[in-house]
Write a protein that holds these residues in place. Structure first.
Motif, PDB file in Angstrom:
ATOM      1  N   UNK A 150      37.929  43.050   3.131  1.00  0.00           N
ATOM      2  CA  UNK A 150      37.760  44.245   3.954  1.00  0.00           C
ATOM      3  C   UNK A 150      36.638  45.155   3.476  1.00  0.00           C
ATOM      4  N   UNK A 151      36.053  44.873   2.317  1.00  0.00           N
ATOM      5  CA  UNK A 151      34.900  45.655   1.868  1.00  0.00           C
ATOM      6  C   UNK A 151      33.600  45.118   2.446  1.00  0.00           C
ATOM      7  N   UNK A 152      33.669  44.097   3.274  1.00  0.00           N
ATOM      8  CA  UNK A 152      32.494  43.571   3.954  1.00  0.00           C
ATOM      9  C   UNK A 152      32.489  44.042   5.405  1.00  0.00           C
ATOM     10  N   UNK A 153      31.318  44.321   5.919  1.00  0.00           N
ATOM     11  CA  UNK A 153      31.193  44.692   7.325  1.00  0.00           C
ATOM     12  C   UNK A 153      31.379  43.462   8.208  1.00  0.00           C
ATOM     13  N   UNK A 154      31.798  43.695   9.449  1.00  0.00           N
ATOM     14  CA  UNK A 154      31.921  42.634  10.437  1.00  0.00           C
ATOM     15  C   UNK A 154      31.179  43.070  11.692  1.00  0.00           C
ATOM     16  N   UNK A 155      30.486  42.134  12.339  1.00  0.00           N
ATOM     17  CA  UNK A 155      29.752  42.423  13.568  1.00  0.00           C
ATOM     18  C   UNK A 155      30.179  41.434  14.649  1.00  0.00           C
ATOM     19  N   UNK A 156      30.258  41.903  15.878  1.00  0.00           N
ATOM     20  CA  UNK A 156      30.558  40.982  16.981  1.00  0.00           C
ATOM     21  C   UNK A 156      29.892  41.481  18.256  1.00  0.00           C
ATOM     22  N   UNK A 157      29.776  40.565  19.247  1.00  0.00           N
ATOM     23  CA  UNK A 157      29.068  40.875  20.494  1.00  0.00           C
ATOM     24  C   UNK A 157      29.856  40.359  21.695  1.00  0.00           C
ATOM     25  N   UNK A 158      30.943  41.011  22.083  1.00  0.00           N
ATOM     26  CA  UNK A 158      31.660  40.587  23.290  1.00  0.00           C
ATOM     27  C   UNK A 158      30.941  41.023  24.555  1.00  0.00           C
ATOM     28  N   UNK A 159      31.000  40.172  25.559  1.00  0.00           N
ATOM     29  CA  UNK A 159      30.420  40.451  26.873  1.00  0.00           C
ATOM     30  C   UNK A 159      31.566  40.576  27.869  1.00  0.00           C
ATOM     31  N   UNK A 160      31.794  41.792  28.356  1.00  0.00           N
ATOM     32  CA  UNK A 160      32.904  42.070  29.261  1.00  0.00           C
ATOM     33  C   UNK A 160      32.426  41.922  30.707  1.00  0.00           C
ATOM     34  N   UNK A 161      32.975  40.947  31.401  1.00  0.00           N
ATOM     35  CA  UNK A 161      32.513  40.613  32.757  1.00  0.00           C
ATOM     36  C   UNK A 161      33.353  41.374  33.781  1.00  0.00           C
ATOM     37  N   UNK A 162      32.688  42.262  34.510  1.00  0.00           N
ATOM     38  CA  UNK A 162      33.358  43.104  35.494  1.00  0.00           C
ATOM     39  C   UNK A 162      32.901  42.779  36.906  1.00  0.00           C
ATOM     40  N   UNK A 163      33.787  43.034  37.852  1.00  0.00           N
ATOM     41  CA  UNK A 163      33.420  42.982  39.265  1.00  0.00           C
ATOM     42  C   UNK A 163      32.645  44.249  39.639  1.00  0.00           C
ATOM     43  N   UNK A 164      31.991  44.212  40.779  1.00  0.00           N
ATOM     44  CA  UNK A 164      31.386  45.432  41.325  1.00  0.00           C
ATOM     45  C   UNK A 164      32.484  46.434  41.673  1.00  0.00           C
ATOM     46  N   UNK A 165      32.137  47.701  41.694  1.00  0.00           N
ATOM     47  CA  UNK A 165      33.126  48.772  41.844  1.00  0.00           C
ATOM     48  C   UNK A 165      33.977  48.613  43.089  1.00  0.00           C
ATOM     49  N   UNK A 166      33.371  48.177  44.200  1.00  0.00           N
ATOM     50  CA  UNK A 166      34.086  48.157  45.483  1.00  0.00           C
ATOM     51  C   UNK A 166      34.963  46.919  45.670  1.00  0.00           C
ATOM     52  N   UNK A 167      34.901  45.962  44.748  1.00  0.00           N
ATOM     53  CA  UNK A 167      35.629  44.697  44.911  1.00  0.00           C
ATOM     54  C   UNK A 167      37.138  44.948  44.905  1.00  0.00           C
ATOM     55  N   UNK A 168      37.815  44.319  45.858  1.00  0.00           N
ATOM     56  CA  UNK A 168      39.273  44.419  45.989  1.00  0.00           C
ATOM     57  C   UNK A 168      39.924  43.395  45.056  1.00  0.00           C
ATOM     58  N   UNK A 169      40.735  43.890  44.122  1.00  0.00           N
ATOM     59  CA  UNK A 169      41.417  43.013  43.167  1.00  0.00           C
ATOM     60  C   UNK A 169      42.843  42.663  43.588  1.00  0.00           C
ATOM     61  N   UNK A 170      43.198  42.958  44.845  1.00  0.00           N
ATOM     62  CA  UNK A 170      44.509  42.576  45.357  1.00  0.00           C
ATOM     63  C   UNK A 170      44.704  41.071  45.177  1.00  0.00           C
ATOM     64  N   UNK A 171      45.845  40.613  44.691  1.00  0.00           N
ATOM     65  CA  UNK A 171      46.048  39.180  44.453  1.00  0.00           C
ATOM     66  C   UNK A 171      45.670  38.316  45.658  1.00  0.00           C
ATOM     67  N   UNK A 172      44.923  37.251  45.381  1.00  0.00           N
ATOM     68  CA  UNK A 172      44.472  36.343  46.428  1.00  0.00           C
ATOM     69  C   UNK A 172      45.630  35.488  46.939  1.00  0.00           C
ATOM     70  N   UNK A 173      45.650  35.185  48.245  1.00  0.00           N
ATOM     71  CA  UNK A 173      46.785  34.451  48.831  1.00  0.00           C
ATOM     72  C   UNK A 173      47.109  33.138  48.130  1.00  0.00           C
ATOM     73  N   UNK A 174      46.082  32.373  47.740  1.00  0.00           N
ATOM     74  CA  UNK A 174      46.357  31.075  47.109  1.00  0.00           C
ATOM     75  C   UNK A 174      47.075  31.251  45.780  1.00  0.00           C
ATOM     76  N   UNK A 175      46.749  32.306  45.054  1.00  0.00           N
ATOM     77  CA  UNK A 175      47.419  32.559  43.783  1.00  0.00           C
ATOM     78  C   UNK A 175      48.828  33.110  43.992  1.00  0.00           C
ATOM     79  N   UNK A 176      49.001  33.917  45.037  1.00  0.00           N
ATOM     80  CA  UNK A 176      50.350  34.399  45.352  1.00  0.00           C
ATOM     81  C   UNK A 176      51.261  33.216  45.665  1.00  0.00           C
ATOM     82  N   UNK A 177      50.750  32.281  46.441  1.00  0.00           N
ATOM     83  CA  UNK A 177      51.529  31.090  46.779  1.00  0.00           C
ATOM     84  C   UNK A 177      51.852  30.271  45.527  1.00  0.00           C
ATOM     85  N   UNK A 178      50.869  30.168  44.616  1.00  0.00           N
ATOM     86  CA  UNK A 178      51.058  29.360  43.410  1.00  0.00           C
ATOM     87  C   UNK A 178      52.013  30.001  42.410  1.00  0.00           C
ATOM     88  N   UNK A 179      52.284  31.290  42.582  1.00  0.00           N
ATOM     89  CA  UNK A 179      53.168  32.001  41.648  1.00  0.00           C
ATOM     90  C   UNK A 179      54.488  32.408  42.303  1.00  0.00           C
TER      91      UNK A 179
END
Length: 311
Positions: free
Chosen positions: A257-286
């Motif tokens: 823990x006396x050593x530094x750590x570095x990382x580079x995550x890339x967080x993939x987001x949708x555009x602001x207006x995108x509807x994230x309501x569950x898609x019908x095919x996934x609703x059926x599958x669940x």
């Protein structure tokens, strides 16, 4: 050597035989459904670019604190530029994470869609290195999102197109050596799930990343060198009605823990207006019942940023 999460070859999807492509699609879908994590090899981001990125990241966080703080702009609410040490905490945790970070986003500010990126004047090579990494990671991410749709026999563009010009973020993280007088409840990154569709994480400079398996056990993630670790986030979980799991993970305080750590995550987001309501095919599958809310990507993001102290 065995690894703690599935290891898949992106070249099999991009350039492989029909059988290799099908096996890759099955591998991604099953990994995100059952574990929420997998590792990618042959992801087309060169060793040289990764090393250049980490060199630029280390130079960034070696700048004096006063210089870094000058790039922490209140109006941006952490969306771009610098966020100081201890400011972010995991949802539901009062103890701050032991990290500082810098955000790079889409270069689409001229269109009025996103804030302008913040570039440190002291590091002239920083901008080019980070934009090259951003582009390579985005291309890789869009391919993975194609596969998520293909696994469900949907059009390959169904989920991919939600992230084109999306509010994606390259987060450059510095975990400093851990101080003896830290909050005893703090670790480098407390247990959390990612907010976004998927996260791509270039192999960090040292260990510490763990995931919580379905039996409630913490598993240290081991992968090939310079692979990309992929995990599914809460937005994809919402969109898929829980079919693709958002897995809890953390970065623990290691023995070194006396050593530094570095990382580079890339967080993939949708555009602001995108509807994230569950898609019908996934609703059926669940099971045929919608289990997650109707919500836009922007509303989801703002809700979660408030929960972790960034808005």
């Amino acid at each position: 050597m065995s690894y703690s999460i599935p290891v898949l070859d992106l070249d099999h999807y991009l350039h492989g035989s029909a059988e290799q492509k099908l096996n890759f699609i099955k591998g991604v879908g099953n990994a995100l459904r059952e574990i929420g994590f997998f590792a990618l090899t042959h992801h087309n981001i060169s060793h040289e670019l990764i090393q250049e990125g980490y060199a630029a990241l280390k130079d960034l966080f070696a700048l004096p604190n006063a210089v870094k703080k000058s790039y922490e702009l209140d109006g941006l609410k952490g969306q771009r530029g610098y966020t100081s040490f201890g400011k972010e905490h995991a949802k539901g945790s009062k103890a701050p994470d032991l990290k500082e970070f810098w955000h790079v986003g889409q270069e689409l500010s001229a269109a009025g869609r996103y804030p302008a990126n913040v570039w440190p004047a002291e590091l002239p090579k920083f901008k080019t290195a980070m934009l090259d990494l951003f582009q390579g990671l985005e291309e890789c991410a869009l391919a993975v999102l194609e596969v998520c749709a293909l696994f469900m026999a949907e059009d390959k563009d169904l989920i991919r197109n939600m992230a084109v010009d999306g509010n994606s973020i390259l987060r450059l993280i510095h975990y400093p050596p851990i101080a003896a007088d830290r909050d005893p409840h703090s670790i480098r990154a407390a247990a959390h799930e990612d907010i976004n569709l998927i996260t791509l994480l270039i192999d960090a400079t040292s260990s510490g990343l763990e995931l919580l398996d379905r039996d409630g056990n913490w598993i240290a993630i081991t992968t090939p060198k310079e692979c990309i670790i992929v995990d599914s986030g809460d937005m994809l979980q919402n969109l898929s009605n829980g079919f693709f799991k958002s897995t809890t993970h953390r970065v623990v305080n290691p023995d070194n823990s006396r050593e530094a750590r570095y990382s580079m995550p890339f967080f993939v987001h949708a555009r602001a207006e995108v509807d994230l309501t569950p898609l019908p095919s996934f609703v059926e599958a669940t099971g045929g019942k919608r289990l997650y809310p109707e919500i836009t990507a922007d509303a989801y993001l703002m809700q979660r940023l408030r929960e972790i102290g960034l808005a």
